[in-house]
Design a protein around this motif. Sequence first.
Motif: not given
Length: 581
Positions: A257, A281, A285, A288-290
């Motif tokens: 996270r 990912h 999640v 997620a800040e992806h």
Amino acid sequence: MRNVLTIIALLLSVARVADAQPAPGADYDVQDKVVLTTRDGATVSGMLVRRKDAAPTLPTVLQFTIYVRPERDLASLKEIADRGYVAMMAYSRGKYLSQDPIAPYEHDAKDAYDVIDWISRQPWSNGAVGMFGGSYNGFTQWAAAKTLHPALKTIVPYVANRPGMGLPMENNVFINPNYQWAFYVGNNKTLDSAVNDDRERFRKMQFAWWSSGAAYRTIDKIDGTPNPLLQRWMQHPSYDAYWQAMAPYKDEFAQIRIPVLSVDGYYNDSQVSGVNYLREHLRYVPNAEHYLIIGPYGHFGAQRGGEKLINGMEVPDAALIDTKAITYQWLDYILKNGPKPGVLKDKINYQVMGTEQWRSAPSLAAMSNETLKLYLSNVSLASANKQRAHLLSAVRPGKPAMLRQVVDFRDRKQFNNDYYPGSIVTDEIDTSNGYIFISAPFEDEVLYNGAFGGEIAARINKRDFDLGVTLYELTPEGKYFHLSYIINRASYAKDPSRRMLLTPGRLERIPLGMTKLVSKRLSKGSRLVVYLNVNKNPFSQLNYGTGKDVSDETIADAKEKLKVEWSNRSYITVPILRLAQ
């Protein structure tokens, strides 16, 4: 030419630095012989750099790699220190000053955790660590995230490898182009550049293996030098617990996270690995800040902001970005509360080939607004003037039918499955074997946006085979533009961790798994072309179909020819963005 000579000189310098370590600079505190003891009693070594005028405590930027290049690494660390960080380079167990055996991939997850833990307890650490780097260094960041240390606040992986899923095998097929990599990283404490650069040796080896009909497991005997790392990897043809232990797997992604910035390329050989990390990912999640930045880059180009020419294709100026500057902006954003890099307009940021344009989308799925389902029909296209050309049909064929193909694995003159984009744009493609399927022309300009999928329905007379599907754009001018491809072992297509052999004579449905993410403008009048074939060439394992471990099969297993019946119920799915919508 000057750049090429510079790179060669840099690689050759590696052999001369084992004993003579770089001298500390006047403005830096340099620890060039850091040795850490891991929880299991092994050692990891590296280098550490701080500016002498630095604040008492700072965030740390860590690079964790198997590539030991002390002179270049020291320069990189000083650059990081100049940006206001403590800079550390840690090397995989067995490399640099570590006296343990070299075992690529196997210990990096646990060892990276130990290195981050050590950093977090140092008096100069403010308790925050960020990581960045490409290829193997991209893998080690995900390895570090497998068991997330509280001090690890962000990772920036470029073209990240996923062992067992991209190299040394692709969709469970062992491939040859990186055979020498095991020697490159495993022969000494730094790098064996002389071996790695001897392309002629390894090209000769793979063609000698091909001609001999010997088992793939004996390929290093043909080379004349034992390759123990490859032999170890061949003990694990499934994506089994051996590979699963190296990087996050399934619900292990759920605890990741921290913010992530991934960088990749449409023509990066290991793109399926890097984008798979992103997919998994976000699967576990979803919020997620992806972020992802992707464009027309190869494996090395993506790490340095692109190259003007890739596989014969000229890249637009708009696609050439400053990867390093974006990385530092991101690290400042996470570790120093700086502004977010301006290039990140949304989660998915991609350059559209055929234009000067960058676009963004909130998710991979949102890159497209339509999915075409195109069937590999048995309708012949005589007017196309192409051998074995058939219609790639938007309508499901009414009556089931088969296209038949016979492959003689004893024949070493005929190669099947010319899938690799040696030249992205070509005047013609191989039509000597396999089948070609051509769609109707697009009535309007659209964007091919995403990764193709689908399902191949086929019946064979054996227990397994490797197939290939390559996707092209056929332009109105008659040029073929290579979009994407997949090579797939049928027995692993449903589950890469478990082999499920085929039943001879039964119609099998083989899902097309991971293919490369691509964005390309398709002009009005362009068509899609699918090239379907059996994989049989010197560049990867040869699957004879007996059901034995493919590494043990030989030409003696090729007495019976492979007979394939391709069903017209086979189809591909193509993600499209219709701009009018």
